[in-house]
Write an enzyme that holds these catalytic residues in place. Structure first.
Site, PDB file in Angstrom:
ATOM      1  CD  GLU A   1      -8.886  -8.843  -3.720  1.00 20.41           C
ATOM      2  OE1 GLU A   1      -7.792  -9.361  -3.401  1.00 20.41           O
ATOM      3  OE2 GLU A   1      -9.681  -8.382  -2.886  1.00 20.41           O
TER       4      GLU A   1
ATOM      5  CG  PHE B   1     -13.432   1.567   6.524  1.00 19.58           C
ATOM      6  CD1 PHE B   1     -12.941   0.955   5.375  1.00 19.58           C
ATOM      7  CD2 PHE B   1     -14.113   0.777   7.452  1.00 19.58           C
ATOM      8  CE1 PHE B   1     -13.119  -0.405   5.153  1.00 19.58           C
ATOM      9  CE2 PHE B   1     -14.299  -0.585   7.234  1.00 19.58           C
ATOM     10  CZ  PHE B   1     -13.792  -1.175   6.072  1.00 19.58           C
TER      11      PHE B   1
ATOM     12  CE  LYS C   1      -3.998  -2.171   2.213  1.00 20.29           C
ATOM     13  NZ  LYS C   1      -5.072  -1.993   3.215  1.00 20.29           N
TER      14      LYS C   1
ATOM     15  CG  HIS D   1      -5.451  -6.125  -0.215  1.00 17.14           C
ATOM     16  ND1 HIS D   1      -6.656  -6.164   0.445  1.00 17.14           N
ATOM     17  CD2 HIS D   1      -5.595  -6.934  -1.301  1.00 17.14           C
ATOM     18  CE1 HIS D   1      -7.486  -6.946  -0.225  1.00 17.14           C
ATOM     19  NE2 HIS D   1      -6.868  -7.428  -1.285  1.00 17.14           N
TER      20      HIS D   1
ATOM     21  CE1 TYR E   1      -9.440  -2.903  -0.157  1.00 19.60           C
ATOM     22  CE2 TYR E   1      -8.627  -0.901  -1.170  1.00 19.60           C
ATOM     23  CZ  TYR E   1      -8.408  -2.042  -0.421  1.00 19.60           C
ATOM     24  OH  TYR E   1      -7.155  -2.321   0.085  1.00 19.60           O
TER      25      TYR E   1
ATOM     26  CG  ASN F   1      -3.771  -2.291   6.636  1.00 20.25           C
ATOM     27  OD1 ASN F   1      -3.635  -1.894   5.493  1.00 20.25           O
ATOM     28  ND2 ASN F   1      -4.719  -3.133   6.997  1.00 20.25           N
TER      29      ASN F   1
HETATM   30  P1  CMP Z   1      -7.612  -4.446   3.301  1.00 20.09           P
HETATM   31  O1  CMP Z   1      -7.196  -5.865   3.538  1.00 20.09           O
HETATM   32  O2  CMP Z   1      -6.924  -3.749   2.198  1.00 20.09           O
HETATM   33  O3  CMP Z   1      -9.194  -4.395   3.051  1.00 20.09           O
HETATM   34  C1  CMP Z   1      -9.989  -3.288   3.408  1.00 20.09           C
HETATM   35  C2  CMP Z   1      -9.221  -2.246   4.135  1.00 20.09           C
HETATM   36  O4  CMP Z   1      -9.970  -1.275   4.793  1.00 20.09           O
HETATM   37  C3  CMP Z   1      -8.407  -2.898   5.228  1.00 20.09           C
HETATM   38  O5  CMP Z   1      -7.355  -3.624   4.637  1.00 20.09           O
HETATM   39  C4  CMP Z   1      -8.028  -1.695   6.089  1.00 20.09           C
HETATM   40  O6  CMP Z   1      -6.772  -1.137   5.748  1.00 20.09           O
HETATM   41  C5  CMP Z   1      -9.086  -0.659   5.742  1.00 20.09           C
HETATM   42  N1  CMP Z   1      -9.807  -0.208   6.916  1.00 20.09           N
HETATM   43  C6  CMP Z   1      -9.862   1.059   7.329  1.00 20.09           C
HETATM   44  N2  CMP Z   1     -10.613   1.157   8.433  1.00 20.09           N
HETATM   45  C7  CMP Z   1     -11.041  -0.088   8.722  1.00 20.09           C
HETATM   46  C8  CMP Z   1     -11.856  -0.636   9.757  1.00 20.09           C
HETATM   47  N3  CMP Z   1     -12.388   0.116  10.720  1.00 20.09           N
HETATM   48  N4  CMP Z   1     -12.071  -1.983   9.735  1.00 20.09           N
HETATM   49  C9  CMP Z   1     -11.565  -2.763   8.759  1.00 20.09           C
HETATM   50  N5  CMP Z   1     -10.771  -2.286   7.751  1.00 20.09           N
HETATM   51  C10 CMP Z   1     -10.529  -0.965   7.750  1.00 20.09           C
END
Ligand code: CMP
Length: 138
Positions: A127, A58, A10, A116, A50, A113
């Site tokens: 994906e 979010f 990311k 992914h 997404y 984070n």
């Molecule tokens: P990812 O695996 O990329 O899939 C969805 C993303 O939403 C997740 O990782 C997080 O980085 C992001 N995200 C942001 N806020 C939240 C939240 N409260 N709960 C879950 N995912 C979140």
């Protein structure tokens, strides 16, 4: 059985210069890199990717973040790739991620984070197909 999964390094991790370190962790864990490309994506592309999260609070912040700078798109292969990558990544919220996981080492927050990974076979297929053409998947 050999399986493919999809991953993204990311924008936060790319910005901080962690691309090489994260790729090294992935290879060290036994994944073959089937395909890799670095690119910036638009907010609309992020929204399409997404779309399952479109009703979540979010969603807007997530898609703004994912289009905020270059990302690295990956197709990875190994036995049990989907589950094994998620284990290697650690919990979505790095505060809950186990020692030694990529998110524990490189992620700053639940929003930013670092990585992914697909959560199931159907999502991996969607994906991979969203970002890669068949001729890119040797
Ligand atoms: P990812 O695996 O990329 O899939 C969805 C993303 O939403 C997740 O990782 C997080 O980085 C992001 N995200 C942001 N806020 C939240 C939240 N409260 N709960 C879950 N995912 C979140």
């Amino acid at each position: 059985m050999s399986q493919r999964t999809f991953s993204i390094i990311k924008p936060d991790a790319v910005r901080k210069g962690y691309t090489g370190a994260i790729l090294a962790e992935i290879e060290k864990a036994g994944f073959q890199i089937v395909a890799v490309k670095k690119q910036s994506i638009s907010k609309d592309e992020a929204k399409g990717f997404y779309h399952v999260h479109r009703e979540r609070p979010f969603f807007d912040a997530l898609t703004t973040f994912m289009s905020s700078g270059p990302i690295v798109l990956l197709v990875l292969e190994k036995d049990n790739a989907i589950a094994d990558l998620r284990k290697l990544m650690g919990a979505t919220n790095p505060a809950n991620a186990e020692e030694g996981t990529i998110r524990k080492k490189y992620a700053g927050s639940i929003e930013e984070n670092a990585i992914h990974g697909s959560d199931a076979e159907e999502t991996a297929a969607f994906e991979i197909g969203y970002w890669f053409a068949g001729y890119e998947l040797l």
